[in-house]
Write an enzyme that holds these catalytic residues in place. Structure first.
Site, mmCIF file in Angstrom:
data_model
loop_
_atom_site.group_PDB
_atom_site.id
_atom_site.type_symbol
_atom_site.label_atom_id
_atom_site.label_comp_id
_atom_site.label_asym_id
_atom_site.label_seq_id
_atom_site.Cartn_x
_atom_site.Cartn_y
_atom_site.Cartn_z
ATOM 1 N N SER A 117 45.489 -63.072 -19.090
ATOM 2 C CA SER A 117 45.557 -62.215 -17.904
ATOM 3 C C SER A 117 44.163 -61.800 -17.457
ATOM 4 O O SER A 117 43.250 -61.636 -18.264
ATOM 5 C CB SER A 117 46.407 -60.982 -18.189
ATOM 6 O OG SER A 117 45.861 -60.236 -19.238
ATOM 7 N N ARG B 162 53.432 -42.735 -22.714
ATOM 8 C CA ARG B 162 53.732 -44.123 -22.380
ATOM 9 C C ARG B 162 55.162 -44.486 -22.771
ATOM 10 O O ARG B 162 55.588 -44.300 -23.903
ATOM 11 C CB ARG B 162 52.746 -45.055 -23.056
ATOM 12 C CG ARG B 162 53.023 -46.474 -22.744
ATOM 13 C CD ARG B 162 51.856 -47.408 -22.880
ATOM 14 N NE ARG B 162 52.395 -48.757 -22.932
ATOM 15 C CZ ARG B 162 52.773 -49.455 -21.860
ATOM 16 N NH1 ARG B 162 52.603 -48.948 -20.654
ATOM 17 N NH2 ARG B 162 53.299 -50.656 -21.991
ATOM 18 N N CYS B 163 55.894 -45.006 -21.786
ATOM 19 C CA CYS B 163 57.284 -45.374 -22.015
ATOM 20 C C CYS B 163 57.477 -46.849 -21.681
ATOM 21 O O CYS B 163 56.745 -47.394 -20.871
ATOM 22 C CB CYS B 163 58.202 -44.561 -21.108
ATOM 23 S SG CYS B 163 57.959 -42.800 -21.286
ATOM 24 N N HIS C 192 48.655 -66.900 -29.510
ATOM 25 C CA HIS C 192 47.765 -65.745 -29.536
ATOM 26 C C HIS C 192 48.467 -64.582 -30.213
ATOM 27 O O HIS C 192 49.643 -64.324 -29.973
ATOM 28 C CB HIS C 192 47.366 -65.364 -28.108
ATOM 29 C CG HIS C 192 46.766 -63.995 -28.021
ATOM 30 N ND1 HIS C 192 45.518 -63.723 -28.519
ATOM 31 C CD2 HIS C 192 47.262 -62.824 -27.556
ATOM 32 C CE1 HIS C 192 45.266 -62.439 -28.352
ATOM 33 N NE2 HIS C 192 46.306 -61.870 -27.772
ATOM 34 N N GLU D 220 42.746 -61.296 -32.813
ATOM 35 C CA GLU D 220 41.827 -60.167 -32.724
ATOM 36 C C GLU D 220 40.963 -60.140 -33.985
ATOM 37 O O GLU D 220 41.456 -60.322 -35.085
ATOM 38 C CB GLU D 220 42.615 -58.859 -32.631
ATOM 39 C CG GLU D 220 41.691 -57.669 -32.742
ATOM 40 C CD GLU D 220 42.408 -56.333 -32.661
ATOM 41 O OE1 GLU D 220 43.353 -56.206 -31.868
ATOM 42 O OE2 GLU D 220 42.005 -55.431 -33.389
ATOM 43 N N HIS E 37 39.847 -53.513 -25.468
ATOM 44 C CA HIS E 37 40.452 -52.193 -25.260
ATOM 45 C C HIS E 37 39.455 -51.195 -24.695
ATOM 46 O O HIS E 37 39.823 -50.095 -24.320
ATOM 47 C CB HIS E 37 41.042 -51.663 -26.562
ATOM 48 C CG HIS E 37 42.081 -52.580 -27.116
ATOM 49 N ND1 HIS E 37 41.770 -53.602 -27.982
ATOM 50 C CD2 HIS E 37 43.405 -52.665 -26.888
ATOM 51 C CE1 HIS E 37 42.878 -54.269 -28.273
ATOM 52 N NE2 HIS E 37 43.877 -53.722 -27.632
ATOM 53 N N CYS F 5 41.936 -60.242 -26.509
ATOM 54 C CA CYS F 5 43.267 -60.180 -25.910
ATOM 55 C C CYS F 5 43.116 -60.372 -24.408
ATOM 56 O O CYS F 5 42.013 -60.622 -23.913
ATOM 57 C CB CYS F 5 43.922 -58.829 -26.240
ATOM 58 S SG CYS F 5 45.686 -58.776 -25.843
HETATM 59 N N1 GLN Z 1 48.623 -63.747 -22.296
HETATM 60 C C1 GLN Z 1 48.754 -62.331 -22.404
HETATM 61 C C2 GLN Z 1 47.615 -61.648 -21.661
HETATM 62 O O1 GLN Z 1 46.553 -62.211 -21.628
HETATM 63 C C3 GLN Z 1 48.730 -61.891 -23.843
HETATM 64 C C4 GLN Z 1 48.932 -60.406 -23.977
HETATM 65 C C5 GLN Z 1 49.124 -59.908 -25.398
HETATM 66 O O2 GLN Z 1 48.780 -60.555 -26.336
HETATM 67 N N2 GLN Z 1 49.632 -58.711 -25.559
HETATM 68 O O3 GLN Z 1 47.773 -60.572 -21.150
HETATM 69 ZN ZN ZN Z 2 46.747 -59.915 -27.344
#
Ligand code: GLN
Ligand code: ZN
Length: 765
Positions: free
Chosen positions: A443, A525-526, A651, A675, A704, A736
């Site tokens: 993403s 967060r929900c 992933h 990660e 993050h 991520c």
């Molecule tokens: N492909 C998703 C992204 O890049 C992976 C998200 C995740 O691992 N939570 O957002």
């Molecule tokens: Zn991820």
């Protein structure tokens, strides 16, 4: 026979608490306003439960943010770094600072760590302990709540996380001691809390010890005896309900039965077999058993006949005075009220029960159990039978084609045609990527405009053509930009997706979605998990159009991007009429078809994300092998129906691999991205003992945080990784997806990453 509840949801049926908290944090409403909202939520919860006829109603189940944090505040476990703030600010400011961090007025305080509450999707704030930790009773929140509930005319039962579970769920913040040894320090404060409740007129108290569902050492087991003997000696008139949930008592059963408590609560949804074990156990004296029959973790109507048979068996053995009825665990993990759903298919709606309905089920069960021949009882039972039968036989659920496809699966459907070494050779020749190929996780930043675009399209405010045009434009721009900075394997950016599970659920058969089915994930967060009600199948392609558009716009490989079967399973409410493994296999079959379709459309690399793979692990180690076996198989089923030359990526966004790394290797993805950056040592340790066989991208920076990683950091990390992984197998990528970041940071960070890869290649050639 009493009915009681272990805890009610607290965010409000319209997420009132979320909204109020966020406004309070933004300085838009004063404390009094936040209190007003929460008081009205509590009063409403009590009212609903009272109206449903519950005999005992939980209090202190409410929390502004998290019940474990509440307890840390109550016993005064305030980490040192917050002391100064504590002396200058209100307790509420301190509370939220511990939850969310505090970075203003010269403070720069990190919040407590957050982690998953057992294997739920709720996250709690981890208590921090030091060797010389002391505890003191601070604050009035639970006591005020108790008094207010009493005043409102209900019979309140305070709920408290037990001292052993509290300590075990925390973390030592320095070496040289074990947190369980703080028990002697902690007990007087707990006793003081219980005494206070007693003074206020509490007859019962529910003490939650869900750690009794874990594998415990003998030492910890003995501590249980010490604690409950102590409470019994100090407060002989206070009656304790000891609640365990999420799994069996298992090896801890004998100990639990020897504790001097009035009532033992058992989760009979997760572990129905323990009822017989308990009823025939020699240590069962004259305890009352609280039967956790109504599922607190899922949204299905209770099967009355099944519950009634357990109630009956128990009554026959120990008499009805010693039988209580309850949900399996707190209803925190359920949405509020099915009556708020207007758009659910009425047939499916008939099969469901949310928190409010579940409370009603307890009342029904009690009535039917005590007066089976009364007209009302018969009517309720018949009604329930009808719903249960309609669900069991509905054509909405049962799809013979899916069942036949699962039946027809053969061993080889779970395997790629060739071994990894062969595939790797073929793929290296096909892709001709440089050493240390660079990529991202999928993403790209989700801007306000994109969110608005999707929501307007969903509401029908813009046409399909206009929507497609705008998304395609975003994809084309993202591709151009990735080519410019020099990434090797590109992504389309996932602009068309709101959520990685919802997106697929909406395109698959067998899924339903609620309007208000919110469940607290952490703090404000929900999440709104999809409901998997039926056999899963894929009527049409789900991602092919976007992926093909993207691949047509670049000469470099663009990854097709899918969510894996285990992640879809873990983040949904799932069926309770077939094993988890079967649902996973059905989802896997649909993903497999999508993978094949992508391959056919010319997509050369396909990523199947499994960030929730580890979350699915059962609580007890003895159950791990079985889970890992079917979960790995489901992933392999989803990823194996293709040619050797098509490269599968997966992933996972965590680095606790050490204990399951052989199983992750067994998933046999050609490339895994993970990660690393937040705990690189932990991960590298895993490779010391086990040589990961396939290609791997240890995330080189933490997405993050808005911080831009330096080239040197990236180079250093890869240099370390190189001592464990052959360099031909290393990829370079972030931790991520980047959807929560801003474009500006993203560009700067990825440029540094690509540059670092270039430098590394030079160093190595
Ligand atoms: N492909 C998703 C992204 O890049 C992976 C998200 C995740 O691992 N939570 O957002
Ligand atoms: Zn991820």
């Amino acid at each position: 026979m009493l009915t009681h509840n272990l805890g009610y949801p607290r965010i409000g049926s319209q997420r009132e608490l979320k909204k109020a908290c966020e406004q309070f944090w933004a300085g838009k409403i004063p404390t009094e306003e936040l209190e007003k909202v929460s008081n009205s939520l509590k009063a409403n919860n009590w009212e609903v439960q009272k109206a449903a006829g519950l005999d005992l109603i939980p209090v202190n189940d409410f929390s502004y943010y998290d019940q474990v944090l509440d307890l840390s505040m109550l016993v005064g476990a305030i980490p040192e770094r917050f002391q100064k703030l504590a002396s200058e600010k209100s307790p509420l400011d301190l509370y939220f600072a511990m939850a969310r961090g505090y970075q203003k007025e010269g403070f720069d305080l990190k919040p407590l760590e957050m982690t998953k509450w057992f294997e739920t999707n709720y996250h709690y704030l981890v208590p921090e302990f030091k060797e010389d930790q002391t505890f003191t009773l601070q604050g009035h929140k639970p006591f005020e709540e108790f008094t207010a509930a009493k005043k409102s005319g209900v019979s309140p039962k305070p709920v408290l996380l037990g001292p052993i579970s509290y300590l075990l769920l925390g973390k030592e913040k320095e070496a040289g001691f074990s947190r369980i040894d703080l028990l002697d320090q902690l007990l007087p404060t707990y006793t003081a809390i219980l005494k206070k409740f007693r003074e206020l007129g509490a007859e019962w108290v529910q003490i939650d010890e869900p750690c009794l569902s874990l594998d415990l050492s003998d030492q910890v087991e003995e501590k249980y005896q010490q604690v409950y003997d102590h409470f019994n000696a100090e407060l002989p008139e206070l009656k304790v309900i000891l609640a365990n949930y999420f799994d069996c008592f298992g090896d801890n059963l004998d100990r639990a039965l020897r504790l001097p408590v009035e009532v033992l609560h058992l989760d009979l949804v997760r572990c129905p077999s323990q009822l017989d074990d308990i009823l025939s156990h020699q240590s069962l004296a004259n305890q009352t058993l609280s039967l956790g029959l109504v599922d607190g973790r899922n949204i299905w109507k209770n099967r009355y006949r099944k519950s009634l048979s357990m109630i009956e068996t128990t009554i026959q053995q120990i008499g009805k005075e010693r039988v209580w009825l309850a949900p399996s665990c707190s209803l925190l993990h359920c949405p509020y009220d099915l009556d708020d759903e207007q758009r659910l298919d009425p047939e499916i709606k008939g099969w469901l029960a949310f928190a409010k309905q579940k409370i009603g089920e307890l009342k029904d069960l009690k009535m039917i159990a005590l007066t089976p021949y009364a007209t009302n009882s018969r009517q309720k039972l018949q009604e329930n039978d009808e719903y249960i039968n309609s669900r069991a036989s509905s054509t909405k659920i049962h799809n013979q084609k899916v069942k036949a496809a699962i039946w027809a699966l053969k061993e080889e459907d779970y395997k790629r045609s060739s071994a990894f070494s062969t595939r790797q050779k073929i793929q290296k020749e096909r892709f001709i990527l440089p050493l240390y190929p660079t990529t991202t996780i999928g993403s790209f930043p989700q801007t306000k405009e994109l969110r608005l675009l999707r929501s307007r399209f969903k509401k029908g405010e813009i046409s399909q053509a206009a929507y497609t045009g705008k998304i395609e434009k975003a994809i084309a721009e993202a591709l151009k930009w990735q080519e410019e900075i020099g990434l090797d394997v590109l992504v389309h950016g996932e602009f068309e997706r709101n959520d990685m599970v919802e997106y697929f659920g909406e395109l698959l058969n067998g899924f339903a979605f609620t309007q208000n089915g919110w469940v607290q994930s952490y703090g404000s967060r929900c999440v709104k998990p999809p409901i998997i009600y039926g056999d899963v199948s894929r009527p049409n392609d789900m991602t092919v159009k976007w992926s093909k558009f993207a691949q047509d716009h670049s000469a470099k490989p663009v990854k097709g991007m899918l969510t894996g079967p285990i992640t879809i399973l873990q983040w949904s409410f799932i069926r309770d009429d077939q094993p988890r493994s079967q649902t996973a296999n059905q989802i896997a079959l649909s993903i497999r078809e999508e993978v094949k379709s992508l391959e056919k459309a010319g997509i050369r690399i396909i990523q199947i994300d499994e960030p929730a793979f580890r979350e699915g692990l059962p609580l007890r180690q003895k159950d791990w092998a079985n889970y890992l076996d079917w979960a790995v198989k489901a992933f392999r089923l989803s990823s194996s129906g293709i040619q050797d030359q098509t490269q599968i990526h997966t992933h996972m966004c965590y680095s606790e691999f050490n204990d399951i790394i052989t199983h992750i290797a067994n998933m046999d993805a050609d490339v895994i991205t993970i990660e690393t950056s937040r705990s690189e040592m932990e991960l590298l340790a895993a490779f010391q003992d086990f040589k990961y066989p396939n290609e791997i991208g240890p995330g080189v920076y933490d997405i993050h945080s808005p911080r831009i990683p330096k080239q040197k950091e990236i180079i250093d990390l890869i240099a370390k990784a190189k001592s464990f992984i052959p360099k031909e197998n290393i990829w370079i990528n972030p931790d991520c997806g980047l959807k929560t970041r801003q474009w500006e940071e993203t560009k700067a960070a990825l440029s540094n990453m690509v540059e670092a890869a270039r430098l590394l290649r030079k160093l190595d050639s």
